[in-house]
Design a protein around this motif. Sequence first.
Motif, PDB file in Angstrom:
ATOM      1  N   ILE A  56       0.834  -1.198   0.000  1.00  0.00           N
ATOM      2  CA  ILE A  56       0.000   0.000   0.000  1.00  0.00           C
ATOM      3  C   ILE A  56       0.872   1.251   0.000  1.00  0.00           C
ATOM      4  CG2 ILE A  56      -1.749   1.311   1.255  1.00  0.00           C
ATOM      5  CD1 ILE A  56      -2.759  -1.317   2.412  1.00  0.00           C
ATOM      6  N   LYS A  57       0.627   2.100  -0.966  1.00  0.00           N
ATOM      7  CA  LYS A  57       1.343   3.370  -1.041  1.00  0.00           C
ATOM      8  C   LYS A  57       0.749   4.374  -0.068  1.00  0.00           C
ATOM      9  CE  LYS A  57       2.665   6.929  -4.424  1.00  0.00           C
ATOM     10  NZ  LYS A  57       2.541   7.336  -5.855  1.00  0.00           N
ATOM     11  N   CYS A  58      -0.579   4.492  -0.070  1.00  0.00           N
ATOM     12  CA  CYS A  58      -1.265   5.384   0.855  1.00  0.00           C
ATOM     13  C   CYS A  58      -2.765   5.096   0.823  1.00  0.00           C
ATOM     14  CB  CYS A  58      -1.003   6.862   0.524  1.00  0.00           C
ATOM     15  SG  CYS A  58      -1.627   7.366  -1.098  1.00  0.00           S
ATOM     16  N   ILE A  59      -3.465   5.566   1.846  1.00  0.00           N
ATOM     17  CA  ILE A  59      -4.918   5.496   1.899  1.00  0.00           C
ATOM     18  C   ILE A  59      -5.426   6.924   2.038  1.00  0.00           C
ATOM     19  CG2 ILE A  59      -6.934   4.637   3.138  1.00  0.00           C
ATOM     20  CD1 ILE A  59      -5.252   2.304   4.107  1.00  0.00           C
ATOM     21  N   VAL A  60      -6.324   7.325   1.148  1.00  0.00           N
ATOM     22  CA  VAL A  60      -6.787   8.713   1.106  1.00  0.00           C
ATOM     23  C   VAL A  60      -8.289   8.768   1.373  1.00  0.00           C
ATOM     24  CG1 VAL A  60      -6.969  10.799  -0.299  1.00  0.00           C
ATOM     25  CG2 VAL A  60      -4.990   9.298  -0.561  1.00  0.00           C
ATOM     26  N   THR A  61      -8.685   9.662   2.274  1.00  0.00           N
ATOM     27  CA  THR A  61     -10.101   9.953   2.524  1.00  0.00           C
ATOM     28  C   THR A  61     -10.280  11.467   2.465  1.00  0.00           C
ATOM     29  OG1 THR A  61      -9.891  10.218   4.920  1.00  0.00           O
ATOM     30  CG2 THR A  61     -10.212   7.978   4.088  1.00  0.00           C
ATOM     31  N   ASN A  62     -11.528  11.916   2.594  1.00  0.00           N
ATOM     32  CA  ASN A  62     -11.773  13.356   2.636  1.00  0.00           C
ATOM     33  C   ASN A  62     -11.123  13.996   3.847  1.00  0.00           C
ATOM     34  OD1 ASN A  62     -13.268  13.511   0.258  1.00  0.00           O
ATOM     35  ND2 ASN A  62     -15.220  13.116   1.281  1.00  0.00           N
ATOM     36  N   SER A  63     -10.883  13.196   4.887  1.00  0.00           N
ATOM     37  CA  SER A  63     -10.326  13.734   6.132  1.00  0.00           C
ATOM     38  C   SER A  63      -8.802  13.781   6.145  1.00  0.00           C
ATOM     39  CB  SER A  63     -10.813  12.899   7.322  1.00  0.00           C
ATOM     40  OG  SER A  63     -12.216  12.906   7.398  1.00  0.00           O
ATOM     41  N   GLY A  64      -8.155  13.080   5.228  1.00  0.00           N
ATOM     42  CA  GLY A  64      -6.702  13.088   5.228  1.00  0.00           C
ATOM     43  C   GLY A  64      -6.084  11.920   4.491  1.00  0.00           C
ATOM     44  N   ARG A  65      -4.802  11.724   4.732  1.00  0.00           N
ATOM     45  CA  ARG A  65      -4.031  10.697   4.034  1.00  0.00           C
ATOM     46  C   ARG A  65      -3.217   9.895   5.037  1.00  0.00           C
ATOM     47  NH1 ARG A  65      -0.852  10.407  -1.054  1.00  0.00           N
ATOM     48  NH2 ARG A  65      -2.092  12.125  -1.819  1.00  0.00           N
ATOM     49  N   ILE A  66      -3.205   8.572   4.869  1.00  0.00           N
ATOM     50  CA  ILE A  66      -2.396   7.693   5.700  1.00  0.00           C
ATOM     51  C   ILE A  66      -1.304   7.098   4.819  1.00  0.00           C
ATOM     52  CG2 ILE A  66      -2.364   5.637   7.159  1.00  0.00           C
ATOM     53  CD1 ILE A  66      -5.356   6.074   7.632  1.00  0.00           C
ATOM     54  N   VAL A  67      -0.058   7.260   5.239  1.00  0.00           N
ATOM     55  CA  VAL A  67       1.064   6.744   4.455  1.00  0.00           C
ATOM     56  C   VAL A  67       1.914   5.834   5.338  1.00  0.00           C
ATOM     57  CG1 VAL A  67       1.125   8.709   2.889  1.00  0.00           C
ATOM     58  CG2 VAL A  67       2.462   8.773   5.006  1.00  0.00           C
ATOM     59  N   HIS A  68       2.833   5.120   4.703  1.00  0.00           N
ATOM     60  CA  HIS A  68       3.798   4.268   5.406  1.00  0.00           C
ATOM     61  C   HIS A  68       3.114   3.212   6.271  1.00  0.00           C
ATOM     62  CE1 HIS A  68       6.651   7.148   3.959  1.00  0.00           C
ATOM     63  NE2 HIS A  68       6.258   8.095   4.776  1.00  0.00           N
ATOM     64  N   GLY A 108      -9.328  -5.872  23.522  1.00  0.00           N
ATOM     65  CA  GLY A 108      -9.481  -5.057  24.720  1.00  0.00           C
ATOM     66  C   GLY A 108      -9.433  -3.569  24.468  1.00  0.00           C
ATOM     67  N   MET A 109      -9.810  -3.142  23.271  1.00  0.00           N
ATOM     68  CA  MET A 109      -9.717  -1.739  22.891  1.00  0.00           C
ATOM     69  C   MET A 109     -11.072  -1.046  22.954  1.00  0.00           C
ATOM     70  SD  MET A 109      -7.237  -1.867  19.542  1.00  0.00           S
ATOM     71  CE  MET A 109      -5.554  -2.483  19.633  1.00  0.00           C
ATOM     72  N   ASP A 110     -11.070   0.215  23.336  1.00  0.00           N
ATOM     73  CA  ASP A 110     -12.225   1.072  23.136  1.00  0.00           C
ATOM     74  C   ASP A 110     -12.302   1.323  21.637  1.00  0.00           C
ATOM     75  OD1 ASP A 110     -13.924   3.264  22.737  1.00  0.00           O
ATOM     76  OD2 ASP A 110     -13.382   4.206  24.621  1.00  0.00           O
ATOM     77  N   ALA A 111     -13.322   0.779  20.986  1.00  0.00           N
ATOM     78  CA  ALA A 111     -13.381   0.809  19.522  1.00  0.00           C
ATOM     79  C   ALA A 111     -13.422   2.218  18.959  1.00  0.00           C
ATOM     80  CB  ALA A 111     -14.600   0.019  19.040  1.00  0.00           C
ATOM     81  N   SER A 112     -13.928   3.180  19.739  1.00  0.00           N
ATOM     82  CA  SER A 112     -14.033   4.545  19.227  1.00  0.00           C
ATOM     83  C   SER A 112     -12.660   5.166  18.965  1.00  0.00           C
ATOM     84  CB  SER A 112     -14.821   5.422  20.204  1.00  0.00           C
ATOM     85  OG  SER A 112     -14.139   5.549  21.440  1.00  0.00           O
ATOM     86  N   ILE A 113     -11.639   4.689  19.684  1.00  0.00           N
ATOM     87  CA  ILE A 113     -10.284   5.222  19.485  1.00  0.00           C
ATOM     88  C   ILE A 113      -9.740   4.819  18.120  1.00  0.00           C
ATOM     89  CG2 ILE A 113      -7.903   5.116  20.365  1.00  0.00           C
ATOM     90  CD1 ILE A 113      -9.051   4.694  23.140  1.00  0.00           C
ATOM     91  N   LEU A 114     -10.229   3.713  17.584  1.00  0.00           N
ATOM     92  CA  LEU A 114      -9.708   3.207  16.325  1.00  0.00           C
ATOM     93  C   LEU A 114     -10.596   3.568  15.133  1.00  0.00           C
ATOM     94  CD1 LEU A 114      -7.046   1.739  16.407  1.00  0.00           C
ATOM     95  CD2 LEU A 114      -8.220  -0.398  15.933  1.00  0.00           C
ATOM     96  N   THR A 115     -11.635   4.341  15.334  1.00  0.00           N
ATOM     97  CA  THR A 115     -12.484   4.756  14.217  1.00  0.00           C
ATOM     98  C   THR A 115     -11.691   5.659  13.278  1.00  0.00           C
ATOM     99  OG1 THR A 115     -14.486   4.593  15.564  1.00  0.00           O
ATOM    100  CG2 THR A 115     -14.612   5.966  13.589  1.00  0.00           C
ATOM    101  N   ASN A 116     -11.679   5.299  11.994  1.00  0.00           N
ATOM    102  CA  ASN A 116     -10.891   5.996  10.972  1.00  0.00           C
ATOM    103  C   ASN A 116      -9.402   6.036  11.330  1.00  0.00           C
ATOM    104  OD1 ASN A 116     -13.108   6.617   9.260  1.00  0.00           O
ATOM    105  ND2 ASN A 116     -13.614   8.379  10.540  1.00  0.00           N
ATOM    106  N   ALA A 117      -8.938   4.976  11.990  1.00  0.00           N
ATOM    107  CA  ALA A 117      -7.527   4.907  12.385  1.00  0.00           C
ATOM    108  C   ALA A 117      -7.072   3.459  12.347  1.00  0.00           C
ATOM    109  CB  ALA A 117      -7.334   5.486  13.790  1.00  0.00           C
ATOM    110  N   ASN A 118      -5.779   3.255  12.571  1.00  0.00           N
ATOM    111  CA  ASN A 118      -5.238   1.904  12.584  1.00  0.00           C
ATOM    112  C   ASN A 118      -4.148   1.781  13.642  1.00  0.00           C
ATOM    113  OD1 ASN A 118      -2.416   2.287  11.216  1.00  0.00           O
ATOM    114  ND2 ASN A 118      -3.842   3.360   9.851  1.00  0.00           N
ATOM    115  N   ARG A 119      -3.816   0.547  13.965  1.00  0.00           N
ATOM    116  CA  ARG A 119      -2.727   0.249  14.891  1.00  0.00           C
ATOM    117  C   ARG A 119      -1.759  -0.708  14.215  1.00  0.00           C
ATOM    118  NH1 ARG A 119      -4.379   4.000  16.975  1.00  0.00           N
ATOM    119  NH2 ARG A 119      -5.089   4.374  19.115  1.00  0.00           N
ATOM    120  N   TRP A 120      -0.459  -0.441  14.350  1.00  0.00           N
ATOM    121  CA  TRP A 120       0.559  -1.303  13.766  1.00  0.00           C
ATOM    122  C   TRP A 120       0.750  -2.536  14.637  1.00  0.00           C
ATOM    123  CZ3 TRP A 120       5.102   1.641  11.100  1.00  0.00           C
ATOM    124  CH2 TRP A 120       4.574   2.654  10.278  1.00  0.00           C
TER     125      TRP A 120
END
Length: 278
Positions: A56-68, A108-120
Motif C-alpha cells: 500500500i502506497k497510501c490510503i486517502v479519505t476526505n479527512s486526510g491521508r495515511i502513508v507508510h 481489549g480496545m475502546d473501539a471509538s479510538i480506532l475509528t478511521n484509524a489503525n494500529r501497527w
Amino acid sequence: MRSITFSYVPPLEDLKGDVEHFRIAEYAGSEGTAIKVCPNGLPGLVFQHHNGDSAIKCIVTNSGRIVHLPTLFLHGQITELAVMNFKSGSYLSVQAVLKPHALKTLFGMDASILTNANRWYPDFSGEELNAQLVNDAKSGQECVELLSTFLLAKLRHARPRDLLVEESLSFIHENIKAITVKDLLRHLHISERQYEKRFVQTVGVTPQFYIRVKRFNEAIRLMDTGEYERLSDVAYALNFHDQSHFIRDIKQFSGITPKNISQKVNQFHHDHIGASYQ
C-alpha cells in the motif's frame, strides 16, 4: 475488478463469534492500482505485502491521508469512502474481517479510538505473527491459518462481552430494512444515553450511524440483485424517508450516485463483506 481475484475462507468454529470471514485478494498485474472502499461497519486485521514490503502506497479519505502502512495492521470502523492506492506490482492481501464488537472482545480496545484509524502490529503484540506471515507463509491459505492461530490466542484472553450491544447488533442486522434507534431502545429496555455510550465504546460509531452504513450496504446488495426496476423501489424497500435521503447516503458512502453505480457494473465489486470499486 477483473484484475483482482477474491476468495473467502470461513472462520474456525471457535472464532465465529468474533470473525465474519477471511478474505484473500490477489493481484497479478504490474501496474499500480487504486481501490475505493466503502464503509461496511466492520473492523479488520489486515496483512498485505509485495516481496515482504507493504504493497500500500497510501490510503486517502476526505479527512486526510495515511502513508507508510506496515505489512500487518489493525483498523477500526471506516466512516467515509477510502481510496487505497497500491504500489506497482503484484500483491497479496489477507484480511480477517472482524465482527463489529471484536476490537473490544479480542483486543481489549475502546473501539471509538480506532475509528478511521489503525494500529501497527507492535501495538497488539503482533511482531511474531508479522514475521511468520512475511517469512513463512507461502499462500493466502497459510496466511489465514496463521491469523487464525493468533486470533484464537487472543480469544483465550478475551475481555468480558457486552451481550446487550451484541444482541442489538443482531437485532439491527435482522431488521435492517426498517430498524430505528427507538425500536432498539424499546427492544432492549435501556435509556438512549446509556445505550449509545456502550455502543460507541464497543463498535466505534453511534447506533444511528451504524444503521445508516448497514442500510447503505443492503441497498447496494438489493441493487445488485436486479430485482428492482427503479431506484425508488429500492429506497421504498428500505424505508428511506424519501428518495433524496437514499441518494444522499449512497453518494456519501460510495462517492457516486445510485444511477452511476449501475453504470459501473464492470468495476463495482459487492459481496457479503462490503462494496468497493476501481
